[in-house]
Write a protein that holds these residues in place. Structure first.
Motif, PDB file in Angstrom:
ATOM      1  N   VAL A  25       1.040  -1.372   0.119  1.00  0.00           N
ATOM      2  CA  VAL A  25      -0.175  -0.283  -0.276  1.00  0.00           C
ATOM      3  C   VAL A  25       0.794   1.107  -0.238  1.00  0.00           C
ATOM      4  N   THR A  75       2.602   2.340  -3.163  1.00  0.00           N
ATOM      5  CA  THR A  75       1.425   3.427  -4.300  1.00  0.00           C
ATOM      6  C   THR A  75       1.932   4.279  -4.137  1.00  0.00           C
ATOM      7  N   VAL A  77      -9.178   7.033  -3.789  1.00  0.00           N
ATOM      8  CA  VAL A  77      -8.218   5.487  -3.164  1.00  0.00           C
ATOM      9  C   VAL A  77      -8.353   5.419  -1.781  1.00  0.00           C
ATOM     10  N   THR A  84      -8.943   1.779   1.198  1.00  0.00           N
ATOM     11  CA  THR A  84      -7.454   1.371   1.507  1.00  0.00           C
ATOM     12  C   THR A  84      -7.916   1.085   3.333  1.00  0.00           C
ATOM     13  N   ARG A  85      -7.372  -0.173   3.679  1.00  0.00           N
ATOM     14  CA  ARG A  85      -7.976  -0.306   4.973  1.00  0.00           C
ATOM     15  C   ARG A  85      -7.541   1.532   5.727  1.00  0.00           C
ATOM     16  N   PHE A 133      -4.692   3.079   6.993  1.00  0.00           N
ATOM     17  CA  PHE A 133      -3.123   3.156   6.259  1.00  0.00           C
ATOM     18  C   PHE A 133      -3.241   5.037   5.287  1.00  0.00           C
ATOM     19  N   VAL A 163      -9.057   9.945   0.708  1.00  0.00           N
ATOM     20  CA  VAL A 163      -8.858   8.245   1.180  1.00  0.00           C
ATOM     21  C   VAL A 163      -9.994   7.549   2.229  1.00  0.00           C
ATOM     22  N   HIS A 201      -4.297  -3.774  -6.651  1.00  0.00           N
ATOM     23  CA  HIS A 201      -4.670  -4.702  -5.494  1.00  0.00           C
ATOM     24  C   HIS A 201      -4.298  -6.333  -6.440  1.00  0.00           C
ATOM     25  N   SER A 220     -11.138  -7.461  -5.282  1.00  0.00           N
ATOM     26  CA  SER A 220     -10.941  -6.428  -6.381  1.00  0.00           C
ATOM     27  C   SER A 220     -11.046  -6.684  -7.023  1.00  0.00           C
ATOM     28  N   TYR A 242       2.876  -0.570 -10.664  1.00  0.00           N
ATOM     29  CA  TYR A 242       1.192   0.458 -10.826  1.00  0.00           C
ATOM     30  C   TYR A 242       1.036   1.289 -11.756  1.00  0.00           C
TER      31      TYR A 242
END
Length: 341
Positions: free
Chosen positions: A4, A7, A25, A27-28, A31, A43, A77, A82, A127
């Protein structure tokens, strides 16, 4: 976590070239600090435990769709989850572009016999290639590629103050002796020896040990009551705190783990000890794949991409043949070519 963080060079390149592009983005949630201060980037932090199974994938898709409209889906990912979400977006005529991970090439590198040891693209380049397929090509910008926010700096300031280092003095070395898989780690005695040697060879140095809650007892052994050795409890400080502390370091030493990759993205000199894995597989410390890797060449290497295997030789020679003094020698080399400390 390292994937992650990696990226960010690609996202920074895209944001710099396409100033009118809005990036989102997903994501978790923990992060999110990796993406601080990237222009035109939002995010969406999620808790994957809420999206288990097929129903969870559908639920996540529905929630993401409400955040649109999106013009394109960029899947960096390539997981089942995904890919399923990309597939669902395709029903709404939103094109998706999915990373090519090079699994075949990696399998050829890691098989036991008749290896094909050809260097393959770095993860960051993979990426960038996904964005290129989507019509957005951009060159890598000069690092650092992670920005430390104000909260991270406060965490770091309070931490250093708590251990009596209000002002920086001497050389500050980070050492992360653990990794996600045991086969990617040195024997513990080598880590003990390295800590002792660093204190002897660099009388002005301070060592900061990085590890998790489950490694607390081993970290205390490494510290051994030394005033110049301090423990960074990642579980207590979180990613923000660790970023703030790493940003103050002169050097990071570690296994092939997220700590080394994150430090490299902060543009700190790193020494990554590679054994089971190999930087030719595309996971070397970004922009430091030569100077930032310490390794011995063996016919059996690499035997894994992630380190989740058993040693074919049975002696873990790829790590055991690397001596703590080799780390000291590499530090001397970096000091001669690097003006950062």
């Amino acid at each position: 976590m390292g994937d992650v963080a990696l990226t960010t060079p690609a996202l920074i390149a895209l944001a710099a070239k396409y100033s009118n592009m809005q990036l989102t983005v997903v994501t978790r949630g923990n992060f999110a600090p990796f993406f601080y201060n990237i222009p035109n980037l939002n995010v969406i932090g999620i808790n994957l435990k809420k999206y288990k199974g097929l129903f969870g994938v559908w639920k996540l898709f529905v929630e993401l769709k409400k955040l649109g409209p999106f013009d394109k889906i960029i899947d960096l990912h390539g997981s089942i989850r995904s890919r399923m979400i990309s597939f669902l977006f395709s029903f709404h005529k939103i094109p998706s572009f999915i990373i090519i991970k090079g699994r075949r090439e990696k399998a050829q590198q890691t098989r036991r016999f008749n290896k094909k040891l050809v260097k393959i693209p770095h993860t960051v380049d993979r990426y960038l290639n996904v964005f290129k397929k989507a019509g957005f090509e951009a060159p890598i910008r000069k690092g650092p590629w992670l920005n430390v926010d104000g909260e991270s700096k406060i965490y770091a300031r309070d931490y250093f103050k708590s251990i009596g280092l209000d002002k920086k003095e001497g050389q500050w070395f980070g050492f992360a002796p653990f990794a996600g898989h045991e086969l990617k780690e040195w024997s513990f005695q080598k880590s003990v020896r390295l800590t002792q040697i660093l204190l002897e060879e660099f009388p002005d140095c301070y060592i900061f040990l990085f590890g998790g809650k489950e490694e607390a007892s081993e970290l205390e052994i490494l510290k051994n009551g030394e005033k110049r050795v301090n423990i960074v409890h990642g579980a207590q400080l979180g990613i923000r705190g660790e970023l703030g502390i790493m940003d103050r370091l002169d050097l990071m030493i570690g296994m092939d783990s997220s700590n080394v990759h994150i430090a490299a993205l902060l543009k700190k000199p790193v020494i990554g000890i590679f054994g089971t894995t190999h930087p030719i597989s595309g996971f070397g410390p970004f922009a430091q794949e030569d100077t930032g890797v310490l390794q011995v060449e063996l016919a059996c290497r690499p035997c894994s991409i992630y380190g989740n295997v058993k040693c074919w030789r049975g002696d873990h020679a790829c790590m055991e043949l690397i001596d703590p003094l080799d780390v000291v020698r590499r530090i001397r080399v970096l000091q001669n070519v690097n003006t950062l400390w």
